[in-house]
Design a protein around this motif. Structure first.
Motif, PDB file in Angstrom:
ATOM      1  N   PHE A  36       8.450  -6.592  35.998  1.00 33.43           N
ATOM      2  CA  PHE A  36       7.257  -5.750  36.354  1.00 33.43           C
ATOM      3  C   PHE A  36       5.929  -6.753  36.249  1.00 33.43           C
ATOM      4  O   PHE A  36       5.462  -6.741  37.489  1.00 33.43           O
ATOM      5  N   ARG A  37       5.871  -7.737  35.602  1.00 23.59           N
ATOM      6  CA  ARG A  37       4.831  -8.975  35.783  1.00 23.59           C
ATOM      7  C   ARG A  37       5.184  -9.719  36.950  1.00 23.59           C
ATOM      8  O   ARG A  37       4.112  -9.982  37.774  1.00 23.59           O
ATOM      9  N   ALA A  38       6.526  -9.854  37.080  1.00 20.50           N
ATOM     10  CA  ALA A  38       6.624 -10.596  38.435  1.00 20.50           C
ATOM     11  C   ALA A  38       6.286 -10.253  39.647  1.00 20.50           C
ATOM     12  O   ALA A  38       5.700 -10.687  40.473  1.00 20.50           O
ATOM     13  N   ILE A  39       6.531  -8.694  39.666  1.00 20.16           N
ATOM     14  CA  ILE A  39       6.198  -8.199  41.041  1.00 20.16           C
ATOM     15  C   ILE A  39       4.854  -8.143  40.965  1.00 20.16           C
ATOM     16  O   ILE A  39       3.921  -8.208  42.356  1.00 20.16           O
ATOM     17  N   CYS A  40       3.974  -7.763  40.112  1.00 19.15           N
ATOM     18  CA  CYS A  40       2.583  -7.617  40.123  1.00 19.15           C
ATOM     19  C   CYS A  40       1.987  -8.839  40.354  1.00 19.15           C
ATOM     20  O   CYS A  40       0.990  -9.027  41.180  1.00 19.15           O
ATOM     21  N   ILE A  41       2.384  -9.984  39.747  1.00 19.17           N
ATOM     22  CA  ILE A  41       1.900 -11.512  40.284  1.00 19.17           C
ATOM     23  C   ILE A  41       2.150 -11.855  41.677  1.00 19.17           C
ATOM     24  O   ILE A  41       1.152 -12.186  42.223  1.00 19.17           O
ATOM     25  N   LEU A  42       3.082 -11.461  42.052  1.00 18.83           N
ATOM     26  CA  LEU A  42       3.262 -11.593  43.845  1.00 18.83           C
ATOM     27  C   LEU A  42       2.604 -10.725  44.574  1.00 18.83           C
ATOM     28  O   LEU A  42       1.838 -11.166  45.623  1.00 18.83           O
ATOM     29  N   SER A  43       1.842  -9.639  43.882  1.00 15.72           N
ATOM     30  CA  SER A  43       0.976  -8.660  44.597  1.00 15.72           C
ATOM     31  C   SER A  43      -0.535  -9.429  44.539  1.00 15.72           C
ATOM     32  O   SER A  43      -1.154  -9.486  45.781  1.00 15.72           O
ATOM     33  N   VAL A  44      -0.666 -10.077  43.417  1.00 19.41           N
ATOM     34  CA  VAL A  44      -2.117 -10.531  43.283  1.00 19.41           C
ATOM     35  C   VAL A  44      -1.877 -11.684  44.234  1.00 19.41           C
ATOM     36  O   VAL A  44      -3.112 -11.824  44.822  1.00 19.41           O
ATOM     37  N   ILE A  45      -1.310 -12.783  44.297  1.00 24.47           N
ATOM     38  CA  ILE A  45      -1.045 -13.724  45.425  1.00 24.47           C
ATOM     39  C   ILE A  45      -1.304 -13.288  46.615  1.00 24.47           C
ATOM     40  O   ILE A  45      -1.746 -13.971  47.614  1.00 24.47           O
ATOM     41  N   LEU A  46      -0.397 -12.455  46.853  1.00 27.51           N
ATOM     42  CA  LEU A  46      -0.538 -11.651  48.485  1.00 27.51           C
ATOM     43  C   LEU A  46      -1.966 -11.307  48.807  1.00 27.51           C
ATOM     44  O   LEU A  46      -2.330 -11.527  49.805  1.00 27.51           O
ATOM     45  N   ILE A  47      -2.577 -10.636  47.737  1.00 24.72           N
ATOM     46  CA  ILE A  47      -4.032 -10.428  48.034  1.00 24.72           C
ATOM     47  C   ILE A  47      -4.802 -11.351  48.506  1.00 24.72           C
ATOM     48  O   ILE A  47      -5.747 -11.335  49.239  1.00 24.72           O
ATOM     49  N   HIS A  48      -4.947 -12.188  47.368  1.00 23.79           N
ATOM     50  CA  HIS A  48      -5.525 -13.757  47.749  1.00 23.79           C
ATOM     51  C   HIS A  48      -5.062 -14.604  49.026  1.00 23.79           C
ATOM     52  O   HIS A  48      -5.949 -14.942  49.689  1.00 23.79           O
ATOM     53  N   ALA A  49      -3.817 -14.359  49.304  1.00 26.39           N
ATOM     54  CA  ALA A  49      -3.263 -15.249  50.509  1.00 26.39           C
ATOM     55  C   ALA A  49      -3.542 -14.768  51.872  1.00 26.39           C
ATOM     56  O   ALA A  49      -3.901 -15.380  52.935  1.00 26.39           O
ATOM     57  N   THR A  50      -3.897 -13.292  51.950  1.00 24.90           N
ATOM     58  CA  THR A  50      -4.253 -12.593  53.292  1.00 24.90           C
ATOM     59  C   THR A  50      -5.908 -12.432  53.192  1.00 24.90           C
ATOM     60  O   THR A  50      -6.259 -11.634  54.282  1.00 24.90           O
ATOM     61  N   SER A  51      -6.528 -12.740  52.135  1.00 23.17           N
ATOM     62  CA  SER A  51      -8.109 -12.231  52.243  1.00 23.17           C
ATOM     63  C   SER A  51      -8.789 -12.838  53.359  1.00 23.17           C
ATOM     64  O   SER A  51      -9.443 -12.207  54.028  1.00 23.17           O
ATOM     65  N   PHE A  52      -8.509 -13.886  53.845  1.00 19.71           N
ATOM     66  CA  PHE A  52      -9.051 -14.722  54.789  1.00 19.71           C
ATOM     67  C   PHE A  52      -8.756 -14.148  56.078  1.00 19.71           C
ATOM     68  O   PHE A  52      -9.312 -13.902  57.330  1.00 19.71           O
ATOM     69  N   ALA A  53      -7.371 -13.709  56.333  1.00 18.24           N
ATOM     70  CA  ALA A  53      -6.846 -13.030  57.561  1.00 18.24           C
ATOM     71  C   ALA A  53      -7.212 -11.679  57.915  1.00 18.24           C
ATOM     72  O   ALA A  53      -7.613 -11.355  58.870  1.00 18.24           O
ATOM     73  N   THR A  54      -7.562 -10.860  56.756  1.00 17.45           N
ATOM     74  CA  THR A  54      -8.406  -9.690  57.144  1.00 17.45           C
ATOM     75  C   THR A  54      -9.817  -9.573  57.539  1.00 17.45           C
ATOM     76  O   THR A  54     -10.238  -8.606  58.308  1.00 17.45           O
TER      77      THR A  54
END
Length: 394
Positions: free
Chosen positions: A13-31
């Protein structure tokens, strides 16, 4: 009273959540920078849909705390141990990383190294979780730590409160939304625990009643009945549809200038993020059967164990990575660059935390991740997991 068995699936559960957090930050500039690109909808989806990560971590904190502590009396010794562990394994890393990121930003902004300006500014950021963009989450978590013994005692004493925890949490949450909009106008609303009371109390309710609820939650042959299948279909359908609509609202607002009310944003966000942890738990319990037999599930489990450290470090990796942007060239080069940011933030952080956790002093930076990595990985394990925050948390 003996501690309840640790649920190993929670590391997934934690692993999937941390993947989502990194994904938010990694795509922030792209948005912001890719609005004219044909794949902007993909970036928007990845960034907005991944918001389930933060709220699911908060849900998990409530679940683990009350799953572990509700059946037991909160004695002075347990109270002392609870706060000692949070002080050592959460507040110490929070202070050190806050100081590091604060000084880094101070240097980047070329501010004078005057202690009369630096120390008050750092103190203010430290006390509000604003030393760097991701540290607000630990600030929220600390607020829940302070509230936990009070809420636990109330739930233990008044069983009707424990039974109605979800309703209570949502009412408090929405009262804060409405009062803040009409009267208080608290800046950075998302940095305050009241914003997430529904998620925290939902986790608490499930933790208290888990033994009675799990047969309705876990998908397994022996659990399947027609009523459960109908419930699961409704839950998945309502969660995913509200999430897709929520994502589309941001897309339409950005691309077409469509305006939506706060009630529409907050309402869909709440439905989506309150239901998503149940979906995620179902997936994790299905995957949990393969932790010992499937390589990638085992690696995902490992990521969950070290996720607190990954959470703390990955913004630094992204910061360095973004010092080398691509200029010009095919649009696909830019897409690959954004994808590279995600994978670098994930794997470099993961490797750093794993290697450094072997050192005796690593608890100063990553909490008790080291003891978790050394521990056994069999289902009968009953020791308490590390404190809750985006990762090695609950």
């Amino acid at each position: 009273m003996e501690r309840r068995a640790k649920l190993l699936e929670l590391d997934l559960f934690r692993a999937i959540c941390i993947l989502s957090v990194i994904l938010i930050h990694a795509t922030s500039f792209a948005t912001v920078k890719m609005t004219e690109n044909n794949l902007y909808g993909v970036y928007n989806f990845l960034n907005i849909f991944s918001k389930f990560g933060v709220t699911s971590f908060i849900f998990l904190s409530g679940f683990v705390f009350f799953y572990n502590y509700y059946p037991q009396p909160l004695t002075a010794a347990k109270f002392k141990t609870f706060y000692r562990n949070r002080l050592l394994y959460i507040l110490v890393p929070y202070f050190l990383f806050s100081a590091f990121y604060f000084l880094l930003r101070w240097y980047q902004n070329k501010k004078p190294w005057d202690l009369s300006d630096l120390l008050p500014s750092f103190g203010g950021d430290l006390l509000t979780g604003q030393a760097y963009t991701h540290l607000y989450f630990i600030f929220i978590t600390i607020q829940f730590y302070l509230l936990f013994p009070i809420v636990l005692l109330l739930f233990q004493r008044f069983k009707w409160l424990a039974a109605s925890a979800v309703i209570l949490g949502i009412v408090v949450q929405w009262a804060f939304f409405l009062l803040n909009r009409e009267y208080w106008q608290v800046p950075i609303r998302g940095s305050w625990s009241l914003t997430y009371f529904g998620h925290y109390f939902l986790g608490a309710w499930l933790g208290i009643h888990y033994d009675r609820i799990k047969s309705w939650l876990i998908i397994a042959k022996e659990n399947i009945t027609r009523s459960k299948i109908i419930l699961w279909i409704i839950m998945w359908g309502l969660c995913l549809s509200s999430g897709f609509i929520y994502v589309s609202m941001f897309y339409r607002a950005k691309i077409y200038g469509t305006r939506f009310t706060n009630l529409q944003y907050d309402g869909l966000w709440d439905i989506f993020t309150l239901l998503f942890p149940f979906l995620l738990l179902q997936v994790c319990f299905l995957l949990g059967k393969r932790i010992q037999t499937t390589w990638w599930v085992g690696r995902l489990n490992h990521l969950g164990v070290v996720s607190f450290g990954v959470f703390l470090i990955h913004p630094l990796v992204l910061l360095v990575y973004r010092k080398f942007p691509v200029n010009g060239g095919s649009p696909w080069i830019h897409h690959l660059w954004y994808a590279g940011g995600f994978f670098c933030a994930l794997f470099i952080s993961w490797i750093i935390v794993t290697v450094m956790s072997r050192m005796s002093w690593s608890w100063l930076l990553f909490g008790n991740v080291s003891s978790q990595l050394k521990g056994p990985t069999q289902p009968q394990r009953t020791v308490e997991a590390p404190p809750s925050t985006p990762s090695s948390s609950a």
